[in-house]
Write a protein that holds these residues in place. Structure first.
Motif, PDB file in Angstrom:
ATOM      1  N   GLU A 145      -5.846  -0.143   5.266  1.00 30.12           N
ATOM      2  CA  GLU A 145      -4.592   0.413   4.746  1.00 30.12           C
ATOM      3  C   GLU A 145      -3.865   1.219   5.812  1.00 30.12           C
ATOM      4  O   GLU A 145      -2.634   1.179   5.902  1.00 30.12           O
ATOM      5  N   VAL A 146      -4.619   1.931   6.639  1.00 34.64           N
ATOM      6  CA  VAL A 146      -4.003   2.698   7.725  1.00 34.64           C
ATOM      7  C   VAL A 146      -3.323   1.766   8.717  1.00 34.64           C
ATOM      8  O   VAL A 146      -2.205   2.036   9.183  1.00 34.64           O
ATOM      9  N   PHE A 147      -3.962   0.635   9.027  1.00 34.65           N
ATOM     10  CA  PHE A 147      -3.423  -0.272  10.041  1.00 34.65           C
ATOM     11  C   PHE A 147      -2.318  -1.182   9.501  1.00 34.65           C
ATOM     12  O   PHE A 147      -1.376  -1.511  10.227  1.00 34.65           O
ATOM     13  N   THR A 148      -2.419  -1.611   8.253  1.00 33.12           N
ATOM     14  CA  THR A 148      -1.450  -2.572   7.721  1.00 33.12           C
ATOM     15  C   THR A 148      -0.395  -1.946   6.830  1.00 33.12           C
ATOM     16  O   THR A 148       0.636  -2.556   6.576  1.00 33.12           O
ATOM     17  N   GLY A 149      -0.658  -0.738   6.307  1.00 35.87           N
ATOM     18  CA  GLY A 149       0.296  -0.114   5.390  1.00 35.87           C
ATOM     19  C   GLY A 149       0.232  -0.693   3.994  1.00 35.87           C
ATOM     20  O   GLY A 149       1.072  -0.373   3.154  1.00 35.87           O
ATOM     21  N   GLN A 150      -0.759  -1.543   3.729  1.00 33.44           N
ATOM     22  CA  GLN A 150      -0.915  -2.146   2.413  1.00 33.44           C
ATOM     23  C   GLN A 150      -2.272  -1.784   1.841  1.00 33.44           C
ATOM     24  O   GLN A 150      -3.271  -1.768   2.567  1.00 33.44           O
ATOM     25  N   ASN A 151      -2.306  -1.498   0.523  1.00 33.58           N
ATOM     26  CA  ASN A 151      -3.599  -1.250  -0.083  1.00 33.58           C
ATOM     27  C   ASN A 151      -4.297  -2.586  -0.343  1.00 33.58           C
ATOM     28  O   ASN A 151      -3.756  -3.658  -0.060  1.00 33.58           O
ATOM     29  N   LEU A 152      -5.496  -2.522  -0.910  1.00 39.69           N
ATOM     30  CA  LEU A 152      -6.305  -3.730  -1.080  1.00 39.69           C
ATOM     31  C   LEU A 152      -5.598  -4.758  -1.955  1.00 39.69           C
ATOM     32  O   LEU A 152      -5.533  -5.950  -1.616  1.00 39.69           O
ATOM     33  N   GLN A 153      -5.044  -4.322  -3.079  1.00 34.46           N
ATOM     34  CA  GLN A 153      -4.384  -5.248  -3.999  1.00 34.46           C
ATOM     35  C   GLN A 153      -3.147  -5.861  -3.362  1.00 34.46           C
ATOM     36  O   GLN A 153      -2.874  -7.058  -3.522  1.00 34.46           O
ATOM     37  N   GLU A 154      -2.388  -5.062  -2.612  1.00 36.41           N
ATOM     38  CA  GLU A 154      -1.167  -5.561  -1.978  1.00 36.41           C
ATOM     39  C   GLU A 154      -1.488  -6.607  -0.921  1.00 36.41           C
ATOM     40  O   GLU A 154      -0.751  -7.589  -0.762  1.00 36.41           O
ATOM     41  N   GLN A 155      -2.565  -6.411  -0.199  1.00 35.56           N
ATOM     42  CA  GLN A 155      -2.942  -7.403   0.803  1.00 35.56           C
ATOM     43  C   GLN A 155      -3.296  -8.744   0.162  1.00 35.56           C
ATOM     44  O   GLN A 155      -2.861  -9.794   0.631  1.00 35.56           O
ATOM     45  N   PHE A 156      -4.079  -8.700  -0.901  1.00 34.65           N
ATOM     46  CA  PHE A 156      -4.456  -9.948  -1.559  1.00 34.65           C
ATOM     47  C   PHE A 156      -3.250 -10.603  -2.216  1.00 34.65           C
ATOM     48  O   PHE A 156      -3.101 -11.828  -2.181  1.00 34.65           O
TER      49      PHE A 156
END
Length: 235
Positions: free
Chosen positions: A209-220
């Motif tokens: 989340e720190v590197f991508t700015g997305q939480n787990l659900q947002e990434q999936f």
């Protein structure tokens, strides 16, 4: 194409193909390692035949499961007292990590309480970010309450000084350890392994989340599982 241009074109295609092959190989290796690690952490453990009493079982055998067994490559465990201390810390951190991962799944799906988490600040539960950043949106008084309640539980209800971590919670036949000693061994192994997996998982969730700015659900949801070459994330 001129001969030199044709040669450059071939070189470029070869380099691109090699890069794609390397990336695919790394991704396959990475995913395989994760699948093997997850299977090891959550699969039933092959425990040696126990005697009629758990008193005959060495405490260090709990958590020493395949494929690593008793894992202490740096030789930190020099005596039984240090082992008991480290095992207590490992168990406690594993339990916290498992609750943290459960909270991640719940909060990332926007399952929150109705109403206000801080009426004085006009902050609703639904206003808090679903990722790690939400922790820093809480008022200082709210964070102090969380720390205070955790401290109260550790000092009075479930004291951290109880190194074995067994607070006498029994759920009928689910964990009737006195009647089924072998079940105690299996469940303690399962707790330690699941806690280890959860510690790695929550560390990974926070890092990504720190590197991508997305939480787990947002990434999936965005299909941003392998961020190679898309300009996002650490890779």
């Amino acid at each position: 194409l001129k001969p030199d241009q044709y040669i450059k074109s071939i070189h470029y295609e070869v380099i691109v193909s090699l890069r794609i092959t390397v990336i695919k190989f790394k991704m396959k290796s990475f995913l395989s390692a994760i699948l093997v690690g997850s299977a090891t952490a959550f699969a039933p453990n092959q425990v040696a035949q126990t005697t009629t009493s758990l008193n005959a079982l060495d405490d260090r055998s709990i958590g020493a499961t395949a494929p690593l067994g008793f894992f202490d490559p740096l030789g930190y465990i020099t005596d039984n007292e240090k082992f008991a201390r480290y095992r207590s810390v490992e168990r406690k951190h594993g339990r916290v990590a498992m609750v943290a991962m459960l909270g991640t799944f719940v909060h990332n799906n926007n399952w929150v309480f109705d109403g206000y988490i801080s009426p004085s600040a006009g902050l609703k539960f639904s206003d808090v970010d679903t990722g790690i950043g939400g922790l820093f949106q809480l008022p200082a008084a709210g964070l102090a309450q969380i720390v205070g309640i955790c401290g109260f539980v550790e000092l009075t209800w479930w004291p951290a000084t109880q190194a074995d971590g067994d607070y006498g919670i029994r759920l009928g036949k689910i964990n009737d350890w006195d009647a089924q000693p072998a079940k105690k061994v299996r469940q303690q192994n399962a707790e330690l392994n699941n806690g280890r997996a959860a510690m790695m998982a929550i560390a990974g969730v926070i890092t990504q989340e720190v590197f991508t700015g997305q939480n787990l659900q947002e990434q999936f949801a965005a299909g941003h599982i392998t961020p190679f070459g898309d300009g996002q994330g650490f890779f």
